[in-house]
Design a protein around this motif. Structure first.
Motif: not given
Lengths: 204, 236
Positions: B54-60
């Motif tokens: 999500s955006g620049y983050s990796i959730h999983s």
């Protein structure tokens, strides 16, 4: 829609073994309407260097003439041909002069330097240079070109293989872009000569 | 009396203000990720990466978005992960009902049509998913269906979907569809070639797309059933 995508077009340059290749499509359009199919976007700078100018067609024509003038002036004052790396900085500073009212082009430079070492680079519309060791892409087809080039390119390609790699990359990429295509032209620069070929493509 | 108070025209200081407060809720997100489907003569290959962003983050790093629906069909959902999960859940339930009503598993073309109907049923509040359905049909041939979020359906020889679709699709056109190759004749694609092309496509996409990476799951659907292979992709 971005002004950079107003006329459409695609350019790719690749490094091979003691050679470079640069290719562009030939479409000139106004948004979705194709106006001309004889509008190459690559211009010779020296015997062994080319500038590719994708972007707004009016700026392509302005800049190709301004660069021709600047390259000639360089030759007159320095009494030698301009090196591709020097040319890259010349192009970059020309663009940065218009930092707050830019020319809408994303130039690509490809050539062999005085030791016949391959050089390619790309830059954005205000002259931020990307010195790539493998390939550079620009224009409306960048995503597709990045995908195919990343898959097809390999190090130390001979001129004929490099030509095939650039051709396949460009053709398959522009076939998925409605704003680019309608013919293509490829230049392969080797220490001995420049091989220029015009490619037949899908015309839709 | 203080003249300042007598002639005070600053209304905002004295009059209680009642301005409307705008609140908003956006029910969709883009969780990235890429899928790919190749139809062979007697097999079908469906591959997805497993990154959820999500955006620049990796959730999983391992959140699969390709699911086996029947013994002959696999669904890959790209776009909004929550909708992809909800859609898969709904489809599995419909398939279960179909099995109890007709005492057989649903065929892949029927499943494709059902997916199209399920998507169009939510035409004005769509599932924000770009689906690829891979499987084998009644004659045992490999087949790939692609869908837009509201249920437009197409059958394809090869198709890439998701965040790296633009990067992979022209490569597939070239290597599977043999586009722009003069004199090349279309011979039946072997499973080994299909897997090699898939791995190449995903390693290349992982280099340039921040939403693609971590692991690659390749589903191979044959007459005998479905097998899964997992491979590493770059995690940066």
């Amino acid at each position: 829609m971005s002004i950079l995508e107003y006329n459409g077009g695609a350019i790719v340059a690749m490094v091979g073994k003691n050679c470079v290749a640069i290719g562009s499509d030939k479409r000139f359009g106004v948004q979705l309407m194709t106006v001309s199919t004889e509008f190459p976007k690559i211009f010779p700078a020296t015997d062994k260097t080319f500038i590719g100018l994708p972007g707004l067609a009016t700026d392509i024509r302005t800049l190709s003439e301004r660069f021709r003038f600047k390259i000639n002036m360089y030759k007159l004052s320095e009494e030698r041909e301009i090196e591709p790396r020097t040319l890259a900085h010349l192009v970059s500073s020309t663009l940065y002069e218009r930092r707050f009212g830019p020319y809408f082009v994303e130039p690509i430079i490809a050539g062999l330097d005085k030791d016949n070492q391959p050089f390619i680079c790309g830059m954005d519309l205000i002259g931020c240079i990307n010195f790539a060791k493998d390939f550079v892409v620009a224009g409306t087809t960048t995503d597709s070109l990045f995908g195919v080039c990343e898959s097809l390119w390999e190090p130390d390609l001979e001129p004929e293989d490099l030509f095939e790699t650039v051709s396949q990359s460009l053709l398959n990429a522009v076939d998925r872009d409605s704003l680019a295509g309608w013919g293509a032209v490829i230049h392969v620069v080797t220490p001995e000569r420049v091989i220029t070929r015009t490619l037949k493509t899908r015309m839709d | 009396m203080n003249p300042v108070i007598l002639y005070n025209n600053d209304t905002s200081a004295n009059v209680p203000v009642e301005a409307p407060v705008e609140r908003q809720f956006y029910p969709y997100a883009d969780n990235g990720g890429t899928s790919l489907g190749i139809a062979g003569a007697d097999f079908c290959l469906l591959a997805s990466d497993t990154r959820k962003s999500s955006g620049y983050s990796i959730h999983s790093r391992y959140s699969p978005k390709a699911f086996k629906l029947t013994e002959k069909a696999v669904l890959a959902t790209n776009g909004f992960a929550a909708d992809g999960l909800a859609l898969t859940k709904s489809l599995c339930q419909k398939l279960e009902w179909y099995k109890h009503a007709h005492d057989k598993e649903m065929s892949t073309p029927a499943l494709a049509q059902m997916l199209s109907n399920t998507l169009y049923y939510k035409r004005f509040f769509p599932y924000y998913t770009f689906n690829l359905l891979g499987g084998i049909d009644d004659q045992g041939r490999g087949i790939v269906y692609s869908f837009d979020p509201v249920g437009s359906m197409g059958t394809e020889l090869c198709r890439a979907g998701g965040s790296s679709a633009a990067l992979i699709q022209p490569f597939l056109d070239n290597q599977v569809g043999l586009k722009n190759q003069q004199g090349a004749q279309q011979t039946p694609l072997s499973l080994e070639s299909a897997i090699r092309i898939t791995k190449d496509a995903f390693t290349s996409a992982t280099e340039r797309d921040i939403y693609t990476g971590d692991y690659l799951e390749i589903f191979i659907i044959r007459q005998e059933g479905v097998t899964v292979e997992r491979f590493d992709l770059k995690k940066d």
